[in-house]
Structures are given as C-alpha cells and as structure tokens.
Design a protein around this motif. Structure first.
Motif, PDB file in Angstrom:
ATOM      1  N   UNK A  85      29.462  25.287 123.035  1.00  0.00           N
ATOM      2  CA  UNK A  85      30.473  26.192 122.474  1.00  0.00           C
ATOM      3  C   UNK A  85      31.735  26.263 123.326  1.00  0.00           C
ATOM      4  N   UNK A  86      31.595  26.151 124.638  1.00  0.00           N
ATOM      5  CA  UNK A  86      32.794  26.124 125.484  1.00  0.00           C
ATOM      6  C   UNK A  86      33.641  24.907 125.162  1.00  0.00           C
ATOM      7  N   UNK A  87      32.999  23.780 124.937  1.00  0.00           N
ATOM      8  CA  UNK A  87      33.732  22.558 124.629  1.00  0.00           C
ATOM      9  C   UNK A  87      34.377  22.639 123.251  1.00  0.00           C
ATOM     10  N   UNK A  88      33.597  22.992 122.237  1.00  0.00           N
ATOM     11  CA  UNK A  88      34.102  23.021 120.864  1.00  0.00           C
ATOM     12  C   UNK A  88      35.124  24.138 120.653  1.00  0.00           C
ATOM     13  N   UNK A  89      34.815  25.339 121.105  1.00  0.00           N
ATOM     14  CA  UNK A  89      35.717  26.466 120.850  1.00  0.00           C
ATOM     15  C   UNK A  89      36.856  26.536 121.854  1.00  0.00           C
ATOM     16  N   UNK A 170      21.690  26.713 121.264  1.00  0.00           N
ATOM     17  CA  UNK A 170      22.250  25.507 121.891  1.00  0.00           C
ATOM     18  C   UNK A 170      21.614  25.248 123.252  1.00  0.00           C
ATOM     19  N   UNK A 171      21.403  26.295 124.040  1.00  0.00           N
ATOM     20  CA  UNK A 171      20.770  26.141 125.347  1.00  0.00           C
ATOM     21  C   UNK A 171      19.318  25.700 125.198  1.00  0.00           C
ATOM     22  N   UNK A 172      18.620  26.309 124.264  1.00  0.00           N
ATOM     23  CA  UNK A 172      17.195  26.009 124.082  1.00  0.00           C
ATOM     24  C   UNK A 172      16.949  24.559 123.696  1.00  0.00           C
ATOM     25  N   UNK A 173      17.856  23.969 122.917  1.00  0.00           N
ATOM     26  CA  UNK A 173      17.650  22.604 122.423  1.00  0.00           C
ATOM     27  C   UNK A 173      18.548  21.584 123.124  1.00  0.00           C
ATOM     28  N   UNK A 174      19.286  22.031 124.151  1.00  0.00           N
ATOM     29  CA  UNK A 174      20.206  21.166 124.899  1.00  0.00           C
ATOM     30  C   UNK A 174      21.182  20.463 123.961  1.00  0.00           C
ATOM     31  N   UNK A 175      21.826  21.266 123.080  1.00  0.00           N
ATOM     32  CA  UNK A 175      22.773  20.727 122.116  1.00  0.00           C
ATOM     33  C   UNK A 175      24.014  20.207 122.827  1.00  0.00           C
ATOM     34  N   UNK A 176      24.459  19.032 122.417  1.00  0.00           N
ATOM     35  CA  UNK A 176      25.626  18.391 123.024  1.00  0.00           C
ATOM     36  C   UNK A 176      26.811  18.384 122.060  1.00  0.00           C
ATOM     37  N   UNK A 177      28.002  18.687 122.575  1.00  0.00           N
ATOM     38  CA  UNK A 177      29.186  18.678 121.711  1.00  0.00           C
ATOM     39  C   UNK A 177      29.621  17.257 121.366  1.00  0.00           C
ATOM     40  N   UNK A 178      30.351  17.144 120.287  1.00  0.00           N
ATOM     41  CA  UNK A 178      30.939  15.859 119.926  1.00  0.00           C
ATOM     42  C   UNK A 178      31.911  15.467 121.042  1.00  0.00           C
ATOM     43  N   UNK A 179      31.888  14.225 121.477  1.00  0.00           N
ATOM     44  CA  UNK A 179      32.800  13.785 122.549  1.00  0.00           C
ATOM     45  C   UNK A 179      34.276  13.995 122.189  1.00  0.00           C
ATOM     46  N   UNK A 180      34.606  13.943 120.904  1.00  0.00           N
ATOM     47  CA  UNK A 180      36.001  14.087 120.468  1.00  0.00           C
ATOM     48  C   UNK A 180      36.604  15.428 120.871  1.00  0.00           C
TER      49      UNK A 180
END
Length: 186
Positions: A85-89, A170-180
């Motif tokens: 969320x820090x990356x995307x938002x 997101x933390x529980x599943x180690x969700x990764x942001x889109x590189x873009x």
C-alpha cells in the motif's frame, strides 16, 4: 518470491465477463491491473466485495478529496509498514499532489507541509490505527473544529479501517506491488 504476487498458491477463478471488463478498464486507465486485484481473483465474490468497498471509499461521493483519501491510505500504511500500500498509494499521492508528498508521508507525515485540516484528519486516522479503543469525543471534536462534518468523520474512519484491513491481509500473504508503481509520477 520473484515474479509472484503473494506467497500463497491460489489459483485464479474463472472470471465473469464483468470482472474481465473491470480488469480491462484498469489496464486502460492505469496501464496495469493492480496486483491486489489479481491476488483476490481466486474468489470472485471476495474480489467483488473488496473492489466495491474500495471504489465506494476512494472514488465515491465524499467531503474528502481524492488526495485526502489517498493520504489516509499512506499514513495508515506507514504505521503498519505495508509495502504494497505504501508503494501503490504513495504513487497515487504523487500523482494527485504533483509533489514528493507520497514519500514524505510514508516516512513521517508529521514532517510534511500539511494544512491544519489534513493534519487533524491524519492524526485521527493514525490514532484509530494505533489505539482504536482510545478514540473519544475530543478526537471527533478536533475533526469538527478542523472543518469536517460528521459524514466526513465517518469517511475518515471508514477509509482508515479499510486500509488497516488491507494492510493486514497484504502482510499475511506477502503481497507485492506492481513494479510500475515505483516509477509513477516521477
């Protein structure tokens, strides 16, 4: 976890035509389908619930501006150290503010040049994140003093609560942001 969206092995469900159209609209408007949507695609009912709530909170009718709602997402995600969320938002705050505000807020929103209204809103969202049982009438009164209506207070609380939930998933599943997202609005 190279190339994976989450640490879980969930198989994408057969998506309905409306969901395929929604993903196509994301591609058209954003140039990508956010990984959070792809992560939820294993269960279309959960995906729909997530997107319905997100779209209502972040794009629906509100006394909060789009930038203010994104600022709440970043402030809450900063407290929770949510990489996705820090990356995307953070990218959304950069796009909407035309400034490095996204990075500054991710590090310490209190060090940024904010209006009194924005500062009151974010202090409330952070207190709700860190100490929800300690929210009292004085906290709501501070928001009213800053110019927020009771409906706005509801929207601030709902947006902060949604991102607390999202950050935890997101933390529980180690969700990764889109590189873009890393290159957006730079």
């Amino acid at each position: 976890m190279t190339g994976k969206i989450t640490a879980l092995e969930l198989v994408e469900a057969e998506l309905s035509e409306s969901t395929k159209a929604y993903f196509a609209k994301c591609e058209e408007k954003l140039g990508l389908v956010p990984n959070v949507l792809l992560a939820y695609a294993f269960d279309e009912k959960k995906l729909r619930a997530f997107t319905d709530m997100y779209n209502d909170l972040m794009l629906g009718d509100s006394g909060l501006s789009k930038l203010e709602r994104e600022m709440i997402a970043v402030a809450v995600s900063s407290i929770n150290h949510c990489y996705y969320c820090l990356t995307a938002h953070g990218a959304a705050v950069r796009q909407l503010s035309g400034a490095a505000l996204g990075e500054m807020m991710a590090m310490n929103f209190r060090a940024t040049d904010l209006s009194d209204r924005q500062r009151a809103m974010l202090e409330f969202a952070v207190k709700l994140t860190e100490e929800p049982a300690r929210i009292v009438e004085a906290d709501r009164a501070a928001l009213r003093q800053a110019g927020f209506s009771d409906r706005d207070i509801w929207d601030i609380a709902s947006t902060a609560a949604f991102f607390n939930m999202s950050n935890r998933v997101a933390a529980a599943v180690d969700m990764r942001p889109n590189p873009e997202y890393h290159a957006m609005a730079r």
